[in-house]
Design a protein around this motif. Structure first.
Motif, mmCIF file in Angstrom:
data_model
loop_
_atom_site.group_PDB
_atom_site.id
_atom_site.type_symbol
_atom_site.label_atom_id
_atom_site.label_comp_id
_atom_site.label_asym_id
_atom_site.label_seq_id
_atom_site.Cartn_x
_atom_site.Cartn_y
_atom_site.Cartn_z
ATOM 1 N N ARG A 72 0.847 -1.206 0.000
ATOM 2 C CA ARG A 72 0.000 0.000 0.000
ATOM 3 C C ARG A 72 0.881 1.253 0.000
ATOM 4 O O ARG A 72 0.611 2.214 -0.723
ATOM 5 N N ASP A 73 1.945 1.231 0.815
ATOM 6 C CA ASP A 73 2.884 2.349 0.779
ATOM 7 C C ASP A 73 3.548 2.440 -0.593
ATOM 8 O O ASP A 73 3.720 3.530 -1.152
ATOM 9 N N GLY A 74 3.916 1.272 -1.132
ATOM 10 C CA GLY A 74 4.633 1.235 -2.400
ATOM 11 C C GLY A 74 3.804 1.742 -3.565
ATOM 12 O O GLY A 74 4.317 2.453 -4.446
ATOM 13 N N ILE A 75 2.512 1.405 -3.602
ATOM 14 C CA ILE A 75 1.682 1.831 -4.728
ATOM 15 C C ILE A 75 1.435 3.337 -4.682
ATOM 16 O O ILE A 75 1.294 3.993 -5.730
ATOM 17 N N ILE A 76 1.409 3.897 -3.468
ATOM 18 C CA ILE A 76 1.315 5.358 -3.349
ATOM 19 C C ILE A 76 2.556 5.994 -3.972
ATOM 20 O O ILE A 76 2.473 6.985 -4.707
ATOM 21 N N GLY A 77 3.726 5.380 -3.724
ATOM 22 C CA GLY A 77 4.971 5.884 -4.301
ATOM 23 C C GLY A 77 5.002 5.806 -5.812
ATOM 24 O O GLY A 77 5.704 6.583 -6.472
ATOM 25 N N LEU A 78 4.222 4.870 -6.380
ATOM 26 C CA LEU A 78 4.148 4.741 -7.848
ATOM 27 C C LEU A 78 2.974 5.529 -8.428
ATOM 28 O O LEU A 78 2.686 5.429 -9.623
ATOM 29 N N GLY A 79 2.305 6.282 -7.563
ATOM 30 C CA GLY A 79 1.200 7.103 -8.035
ATOM 31 C C GLY A 79 -0.110 6.366 -8.153
ATOM 32 O O GLY A 79 -1.032 6.826 -8.834
ATOM 33 N N GLY A 80 -0.244 5.215 -7.492
ATOM 34 C CA GLY A 80 -1.459 4.413 -7.586
ATOM 35 C C GLY A 80 -2.356 4.571 -6.380
ATOM 36 O O GLY A 80 -2.050 5.288 -5.423
ATOM 37 N N ASP A 81 -3.475 3.848 -6.400
ATOM 38 C CA ASP A 81 -4.493 3.909 -5.361
ATOM 39 C C ASP A 81 -4.261 2.791 -4.352
ATOM 40 O O ASP A 81 -4.274 1.620 -4.710
ATOM 41 N N PRO A 82 -4.063 3.116 -3.067
ATOM 42 C CA PRO A 82 -3.796 2.069 -2.069
ATOM 43 C C PRO A 82 -4.948 1.074 -1.933
ATOM 44 O O PRO A 82 -4.741 -0.065 -1.513
ATOM 45 N N GLN A 83 -6.173 1.465 -2.291
ATOM 46 C CA GLN A 83 -7.299 0.534 -2.186
ATOM 47 C C GLN A 83 -7.240 -0.586 -3.224
ATOM 48 O O GLN A 83 -8.000 -1.548 -3.157
ATOM 49 N N LYS A 84 -6.318 -0.454 -4.183
ATOM 50 C CA LYS A 84 -6.113 -1.557 -5.122
ATOM 51 C C LYS A 84 -5.391 -2.726 -4.457
ATOM 52 O O LYS A 84 -5.371 -3.830 -4.988
ATOM 53 N N ILE A 85 -4.766 -2.445 -3.295
ATOM 54 C CA ILE A 85 -4.112 -3.523 -2.538
ATOM 55 C C ILE A 85 -5.122 -4.067 -1.541
ATOM 56 O O ILE A 85 -5.225 -3.620 -0.400
ATOM 57 N N ASN A 86 -5.903 -5.012 -2.007
ATOM 58 C CA ASN A 86 -6.908 -5.694 -1.196
ATOM 59 C C ASN A 86 -7.031 -7.130 -1.701
ATOM 60 O O ASN A 86 -6.952 -7.358 -2.909
ATOM 61 N N PRO A 87 -7.190 -8.091 -0.819
ATOM 62 C CA PRO A 87 -7.439 -9.455 -1.298
ATOM 63 C C PRO A 87 -8.700 -9.509 -2.166
ATOM 64 O O PRO A 87 -9.751 -8.993 -1.772
ATOM 65 N N LEU A 88 -8.577 -10.131 -3.341
ATOM 66 C CA LEU A 88 -9.738 -10.334 -4.206
ATOM 67 C C LEU A 88 -10.422 -11.656 -3.881
ATOM 68 O O LEU A 88 -11.596 -11.843 -4.189
ATOM 69 N N ASN A 89 -9.674 -12.576 -3.280
ATOM 70 C CA ASN A 89 -10.218 -13.861 -2.858
ATOM 71 C C ASN A 89 -10.309 -13.887 -1.331
ATOM 72 O O ASN A 89 -9.505 -13.233 -0.655
ATOM 73 N N PRO A 90 -11.250 -14.635 -0.776
ATOM 74 C CA PRO A 90 -11.366 -14.695 0.687
ATOM 75 C C PRO A 90 -10.097 -15.216 1.336
ATOM 76 O O PRO A 90 -9.501 -16.192 0.862
ATOM 77 N N VAL A 91 -9.699 -14.568 2.417
ATOM 78 C CA VAL A 91 -8.498 -14.955 3.168
ATOM 79 C C VAL A 91 -8.886 -15.150 4.624
ATOM 80 O O VAL A 91 -9.514 -14.275 5.232
ATOM 81 N N ASP A 92 -8.523 -16.301 5.174
ATOM 82 C CA ASP A 92 -8.708 -16.550 6.610
ATOM 83 C C ASP A 92 -7.345 -16.767 7.234
ATOM 84 O O ASP A 92 -6.542 -17.583 6.749
ATOM 85 N N GLY A 107 4.400 -20.600 -0.465
ATOM 86 C CA GLY A 107 5.025 -19.571 0.348
ATOM 87 C C GLY A 107 4.111 -18.372 0.463
ATOM 88 O O GLY A 107 3.184 -18.188 -0.338
ATOM 89 N N GLY A 108 4.370 -17.550 1.478
ATOM 90 C CA GLY A 108 3.578 -16.343 1.642
ATOM 91 C C GLY A 108 3.621 -15.472 0.408
ATOM 92 O O GLY A 108 2.659 -14.759 0.100
ATOM 93 N N ILE A 109 4.718 -15.552 -0.320
ATOM 94 C CA ILE A 109 4.876 -14.733 -1.525
ATOM 95 C C ILE A 109 3.841 -15.133 -2.567
ATOM 96 O O ILE A 109 3.132 -14.296 -3.129
ATOM 97 N N GLU A 110 3.731 -16.440 -2.831
ATOM 98 C CA GLU A 110 2.737 -16.928 -3.787
ATOM 99 C C GLU A 110 1.322 -16.669 -3.280
ATOM 100 O O GLU A 110 0.419 -16.341 -4.064
ATOM 101 N N ALA A 111 1.122 -16.844 -1.980
ATOM 102 C CA ALA A 111 -0.208 -16.645 -1.412
ATOM 103 C C ALA A 111 -0.659 -15.197 -1.590
ATOM 104 O O ALA A 111 -1.826 -14.931 -1.912
ATOM 105 N N GLU A 112 0.249 -14.262 -1.390
ATOM 106 C CA GLU A 112 -0.090 -12.855 -1.570
ATOM 107 C C GLU A 112 -0.490 -12.580 -3.009
ATOM 108 O O GLU A 112 -1.442 -11.838 -3.282
ATOM 109 N N ALA A 113 0.235 -13.170 -3.954
ATOM 110 C CA ALA A 113 -0.109 -12.997 -5.366
ATOM 111 C C ALA A 113 -1.494 -13.567 -5.647
ATOM 112 O O ALA A 113 -2.295 -12.964 -6.369
ATOM 113 N N ALA A 114 -1.792 -14.759 -5.059
ATOM 114 C CA ALA A 114 -3.110 -15.368 -5.255
ATOM 115 C C ALA A 114 -4.208 -14.497 -4.652
ATOM 116 O O ALA A 114 -5.290 -14.336 -5.223
ATOM 117 N N MET A 115 -3.939 -13.914 -3.482
ATOM 118 C CA MET A 115 -4.898 -13.012 -2.853
ATOM 119 C C MET A 115 -5.241 -11.841 -3.768
ATOM 120 O O MET A 115 -6.376 -11.392 -3.839
#
Length: 918
Positions: free
Chosen positions: A110-130, A236-244
């Motif tokens: 979210r911090d990073g996308i602000i630095g690239l001029g993007g919307d932080p709300q784009k950083i949200n899981p699209l799939n359900p996460v528990d 890995g958490g890395i792949e999981a974040e991408a899937a989210m």
């Protein structure tokens, strides 16, 4: 938000009516009718992936009609067609050790996308996460009625920063739920409550769509839910974040090994004995990167709890998953665990309509098969350091003697000849290599083989009421005869869900377990992850270390790697919960429990294991009486509410996280800071130095340990400099939200051996000056000089837990490439996801044949320009004497998508740039 589906070019969408409700679904039969191929002989596990292709087919943007046809070709080509596909799981499951760094990354993005001029709300899981908080409780207190509350109090004291952060994440991110501490282990909560077998959701047109429940999880034992016919595996958490964030999982259509089970279990054996044999057989077969599916008439006699035990251990046998198709037992379990009757009816109707049902005629095509008659299973344990080290119980004492002989440097053939059985005990009269020492201030002695930890722990077995009730009955019978645990044994009971506690109480067995020291210590993953806490007495630990004893742990978990369970223990054995109780009474692995008395009763008479072992009927009757649908409904009625402590955790209401600069738990990672808008290119590696040369079966525990650490380690020094007392260090696992600690803990396992150093254990190497130093300090010096680094390894590099920090830490230490004989699936993917290139030796070369000492200079070319997946590239090694040798390496960058990840510096950078541009 509504689920997204594809364009359905082949028109496979159909309607299904169940209980008066209409569901849309994607029909495999319709795909056949459309001329895409015959899919009738596919294994159910692969049909789940096929359905995913049908649902998301989008004219080739991510899924093409040819991808669908490839599954029919798989069946006609002997179960092989390694085509790259884009797979989208329905949801993501996390535990807190791996979940905290994932949420840290999302907050940083979210911090990073602000630095690239993007919307932080784009950083949200699209799939359900528990996310289930289950890995943070430690066994500080044990063997008394207050142990549970005391451990919970300490858990909150140590982890309040982390819990505040996770609670913030639950509020800040959409589609993200947190199951509070003290509820249970994520896999058991998933099995008993979250999983639905058939998932439903509303699509963009407002229709309710039914489809197979699928997931990826940030714990390798996510596979447990395959016992419920839910396709899931660890990433890995890395792949999981991408899937989210909506990225498909790039994978090859897997081979599927069929494991046929026939017969039924014999009296005196348990599901644990069965799974340990299955692990051994599949490890010997070689199933890394493959699906395993269980079939055969033996499933008709295998309760779902036993299936889940087998599925849980898929990482131990190396498979991506161990899948059980839907059948009547699936429905019975869903009903017994309190699932809605409408859902159960849908599962049955959907499975039968769409070809997922295991009926009497179920006989698919497999890539290869194995067979096991369950009537051949005998009681067993596995150890001393790998889950596949299967040992029948009657040979366990003899095998341990060999372990001690090997550790003491005695020739194994000589040691084997010396051993004799005397009344069931292994004795070597002439040259016994075992040490025995008195414990200071105590009236007893311990020796090599003394059991100092006996733990009923972990998701593997605590999900299974048959073995848990069995353990309680062993305790009851032992208590009635006046037996108890030996005074040097630290005992604990850490169930995977509150339901277990309820049925043990209802059966009156908790009182019997308490009498033997198996009091409740917490609901979570404890001993199996290294949260075993200190031994029962500091004098025991001192005796072990002062005399270099090979102390042992016996646990009902799934992991027994070196250095994982406790720093005081060298030999760790996996066993069924009833056997854990038996070993606590015996207090020693040097005796043959099948022949030797386990103790003496009140009258001084010998008591044998058979005298306290329950019958299958005794166990079954208590399970039937106490494990009820109502118990599950009661315990899961308010699963997300938490206790008063959780409800009292205060959070800020903000879109981005306010990183507390003084926090030693949560820090903003450096990955996205100063990131450019455009990706770069992959570069050759020139003039790299070797950071470590490692052996075979280097696990993610070796690379990124999860347990405790000392003040003398780089991580300990970091905390000490920040006025954190050693008693408050907690564990590496709990500190995964702080990259400063985790990079210092990378390759810091106390049992790891860097072959650059002779006879040295621990995270050490040679620095630029050639002198011994910590791996962290050497890395910092090399990076300050601008020198790239490489790691060399053996076979099965990165085995074990799906630990993203094993890749993140490798990256932060400046390692550009890992060169090994073979890689485990998850870690290979994680390395690529962090921008580190994995390479495999070719033509029979390895670290030994090359004569590597660690002072060589390594250069790898062929990476710049037209670098393709699975390329062969030249690697030049310049030795200290000036000679050079060039070998060919195979780049284990398996897909075009992974090439893009490397160009971007990692998968999260790739996702972030795409979201910023969208």
């Amino acid at each position: 938000m509504p689920i997204q589906t594809g364009t359905d070019t082949a028109k496979t969408r159909r309607s299904l009516q169940v209980g008066g409700r209409d569901y849309a679904y994607y029909s495999i039969d319709a795909a056949t009718e459309a001329g895409l191929g015959d899919f009738s002989k596919l294994p159910a596990a692969l049909k789940v992936v096929l359905e995913n292709m049908l649902r998301f087919e989008d004219n080739g943007r991510t899924v093409s009609v040819d991808d669908i046809k490839a599954f029919a070709e798989w069946a006609t080509q002997g179960g092989k067609n390694p085509r790259e596909i884009a797979y989208r799981p329905a949801r993501v499951l996390m535990q807190d050790f791996t979940g905290v760094p994932a949420v840290v990354d999302l907050a940083a993005m979210r911090d990073g996308i602000i630095g690239l001029g993007g919307d932080p709300q784009k950083i949200n899981p699209l799939n359900p996460v528990d996310l289930v908080i289950d890995h943070s409780v430690m066994i500080d207190d044990f063997g008394n009625p207050r142990a549970f509350q005391r451990n919970v109090d300490l858990e909150y004291e140590r982890n309040l920063e982390r819990y505040t952060f996770l609670k913030w994440g639950q509020k800040a991110f959409n589609n993200f739920r947190v199951v509070p501490p003290g509820t249970g282990i994520c896999h058991q909560v998933n099995l008993e409550y979250l999983a639905q077998t058939v998932w439903t959701d509303t699509d963009q047109d407002g229709a309710e769509v039914a489809y197979p429940d699928t997931l990826v999880g940030t714990d390798s034992h996510t596979t447990m839910v395959n016992g419920l016919a839910v396709l899931g595996w660890g990433v890995g958490g890395i792949e999981a974040e991408a899937a989210m964030l909506g990225q498909p999982v790039s994978m090859l259509i897997p081979e599927v090994v069929g494991f046929k089970l026939t017969g039924r279990m014999m009296e005196g054996t348990t599901a644990t004995d069965l799974v340990l044999k299955v692990v051994q057989m599949l490890r010997q077969k070689g199933v890394v990167g493959k699906f395993v599916e269980f079939y055969g008439e033996g499933l008709d006699h295998l309760p779902l709890a036993d299936r889940a035990t087998i599925a849980n251990m898929a990482p131990e046998y190396g498979a991506t998953c161990g899948f059980f198709p839907i059948d009547n037992e699936t429905l019975r379990y869903l009903r017994n665990t309190g699932r809605d009757e409408d859902r159960i009816a849908l599962v049955e109707a959907y499975a039968k309509q769409n070809g997922f049902w295991r009926g009497a005629d179920y006989d698919p095509v497999y890539t290869d098969t194995l067979h096991l008659d369950m009537g051949d299973i005998v009681p067993a344990i596995s150890g001393p350091k790998r889950p596949q080290d299967y040992t029948p119980l009657n040979l366990a004492a003899r095998a341990f003697y060999k372990t001690v002989a090997e550790y003491r440097g005695v020739d194994l053939s000589v040691a084997a000849n010396e051993m004799v059985d005397e009344g069931g005990a292994v004795v070597a009269p002439a040259n016994d290599v075992r040490k025995t020492v008195a414990v200071e201030g105590k009236d007893y002695a311990i020796r090599d083989g003394s059991v100092v930890i006996a733990a009923i722990t972990s998701c593997t077995n605590t999900s299974n009421p048959y073995v848990m009730i069995g353990a309680g009955l062993v305790a009851r019978k032992a208590r009635a005869l006046g037996l108890t645990r030996k005074p040097w044994v630290k005992t604990s009971l850490a169930p995977g869900s509150q339901v277990v506690g309820e049925y043990l109480e209802a059966a009156g067995l908790q009182e019997d377990l308490d009498a033997l020291g198996f009091n409740l210590v917490g609901y979570g993953c404890t001993t199996c992850i290294g949260n075993s806490g200190p031994l029962g007495d500091a004098a025991i630990s001192k005796a072990i270390h002062d005399n270099d004893l090979v102390a042992t742990a016996v646990l009902s978990g799934n992991r027994n790697f070196e250095g994982r369970i406790s720093p005081d223990v060298r030999a760790n054995y996996l066993a069924s919960p009833p056997l854990v109780v038996a070993y606590a009474i015996a207090g020693d692995v040097n005796i043959d429990l099948t022949k030797t008395p386990i103790g003496k009763d009140q009258d001084g008479k010998d008591v044998y294991l058979k005298d306290i072992w329950p019958t299958a009927q005794e166990v079954a009757e208590l399970v039937e009486a106490t494990v009820t649908r109502q118990a599950f409904q009661r315990k899961y009625a308010d699963v997300f509410k938490g206790d008063e402590r959780w409800q009292a955790v205060e959070i800020t209401d903000s879109e981005t996280y306010d990183w507390p600069p003084s926090s030693t738990y949560i820090q903003n990672p450096p990955y996205f800071q100063g990131m450019s808008k455009d990706p770069g290119e992959i570069s050759d590696i020139d003039g790299a130095r070797i950071l470590a040369i490692l052996g075979d079966m280097i696990t993610t525990d070796h690379i990124s340990p999860a347990g405790s650490f000392k003040p003398t380690t780089p991580a300990g020094k970091y905390l000490t400099e920040r006025q954190v007392a050693p008693k408050d260090f907690n564990s590496y696992g709990s500190r995964r939200g702080n990259h400063e600690i985790m990079m210092r803990g990378t390759f810091a396992n106390i049992r790891i051996r860097n072959e650059m150093l002779e006879g040295v254990e621990g995270g050490y190497t040679k620095g630029p000056d050639g002198q011994q130093t910590s791996i962290f300090d050497a890395s910092m010096e090399y990076q300050a000089q601008g020198t790239p680094l490489v790691i060399f390894g053996g076979v099965e590099y990165g085995a074990g837990s799906s630990r993203d920090w094993a890749a993140k830490g490798t990256n932060l230490l400046g390692v550009k490439a890992v060169i090994a004989e073979s890689f485990e699936r998850i870690h290979r993917s994680n390395l690529v996801g962090m921008g580190v290139i994995p390479f495999e030796f070719t033509e029979g070369e390895n670290r030994k044949s090359l004569g590597l000492k660690g002072d060589e200079v390594v250069s790898i070319h062929g990476l710049a320009g037209e670098f393709k997946p699975l390329s062969l590239v030249p690697c030049t090694i310049r030795y200290a004497d000036g000679t050079e040798k060039t070998i060919q390496l195979k780049a284990r960058v398996d897909t075009e998508v992974e090439i893009e990840y490397l160009k971007n510096g990692g998968v999260l950078h790739y996702v972030l740039r795409n979201l910023a541009r969208a």
